[in-house]
Design an enzyme around this catalytic site. Sequence first.
Site, PDB file in Angstrom:
ATOM      1  N   ASN A   9     -70.726 134.231  94.232  1.00 51.47           N
ATOM      2  CA  ASN A   9     -70.113 132.909  94.364  1.00 51.47           C
ATOM      3  C   ASN A   9     -69.361 132.619  93.061  1.00 51.47           C
ATOM      4  O   ASN A   9     -69.979 132.292  92.054  1.00 51.47           O
ATOM      5  CB  ASN A   9     -71.213 131.861  94.605  1.00 51.47           C
ATOM      6  CG  ASN A   9     -70.663 130.452  94.629  1.00 51.47           C
ATOM      7  OD1 ASN A   9     -69.448 130.248  94.681  1.00 51.47           O
ATOM      8  ND2 ASN A   9     -71.542 129.466  94.579  1.00 51.47           N
ATOM      9  N   GLU A  97     -74.356 122.294  94.596  1.00 48.53           N
ATOM     10  CA  GLU A  97     -73.250 121.625  93.888  1.00 48.53           C
ATOM     11  C   GLU A  97     -72.431 120.764  94.843  1.00 48.53           C
ATOM     12  O   GLU A  97     -71.903 119.731  94.451  1.00 48.53           O
ATOM     13  CB  GLU A  97     -72.379 122.675  93.174  1.00 48.53           C
ATOM     14  CG  GLU A  97     -73.091 123.238  91.953  1.00 48.53           C
ATOM     15  CD  GLU A  97     -72.651 124.623  91.536  1.00 48.53           C
ATOM     16  OE1 GLU A  97     -71.593 125.092  91.994  1.00 48.53           O
ATOM     17  OE2 GLU A  97     -73.384 125.251  90.749  1.00 48.53           O
ATOM     18  N   GLU A 167     -82.332 128.559  97.053  1.00 42.47           N
ATOM     19  CA  GLU A 167     -81.774 128.331  95.715  1.00 42.47           C
ATOM     20  C   GLU A 167     -82.432 127.111  95.064  1.00 42.47           C
ATOM     21  O   GLU A 167     -81.965 125.974  95.264  1.00 42.47           O
ATOM     22  CB  GLU A 167     -80.268 128.084  95.817  1.00 42.47           C
ATOM     23  CG  GLU A 167     -79.484 129.255  96.346  1.00 42.47           C
ATOM     24  CD  GLU A 167     -78.103 129.350  95.693  1.00 42.47           C
ATOM     25  OE1 GLU A 167     -77.798 130.411  95.178  1.00 42.47           O
ATOM     26  OE2 GLU A 167     -77.373 128.356  95.674  1.00 42.47           O
TER      27      GLU A 167
END
Length: 257
Positions: A9, A97, A167
């Site tokens: 990513n 995010e 995550e």
Amino acid sequence: MRTKLVAANWKMHKTLRDSKEFVGVLLSQIKNTPEIEVALAPPFTALATVGETLKGSRVRLAAQNMHFGGQGAYTGEISPAMLRDVACTYVILGHSERRQHFGEDDDLINRKLVAAFENQLIPILCVGESFQERHAQATEKALERQLRADLKTIAVEQASRLVIAYEPVWAIGTGETASPTDAEQGARFLRELVGLLYGSKIAESVRIQYGGSVKPENAEDLLSQLNIDGALVGGASLDPHQFAAIVRAAARAMKHA
Ligand code: PEP
């Protein structure tokens, strides 16, 4: 056996030139690891170019986000069909995010998941607990809340194609990694939950990656865990040598399985 998927990513990094250079180095360094599936998620501006550079290789293209709509007046957005148009296989959805800085909630993520499946894109759905949740012993509660809400309208045939990335938010971009035991515990919990939602066959086939400060030094231990089927890599994926070293670590980890 589930094929391990190691995905990069790049977030908001890399120009076209940087991207092409990266692919050249990466392809030369992962030749001996055909058993590992590899994907790159460049920024939108580099998707088409990276896709061209990857043609004929085994590396798949992934997008970092998308809109759920077909087309229309959504200034600044990218549709699932546009991602198919540049030959994307995967799309990362629900990254922390996006949840944190862009206000994406589980409802929106659910709509995006539906759209991804409808457009034959494979979503990499990110879920993870915050620092506060971990310290309040609420990790599993947070994972369950997110996974149930994100998947609320997803049918069993669709769920079989899903990739989940566990995550922990406190581990993303911080240099702090979950221990292999903690990462395995999170991944196992998610697999059990998929089993409750969709049955044991789907639970066994769904791939669950770990993400959060994965580096060449910790990748083999993390990826050797029974329920961890790959990695979603941010910071360390910006350097092709480091990212290739993680792919090679995944190949070694498969040998322990
Ligand atoms: C990510 O952005 O998904 C990620 C895991 O980042 P990092 O590897 O930098 O922690």
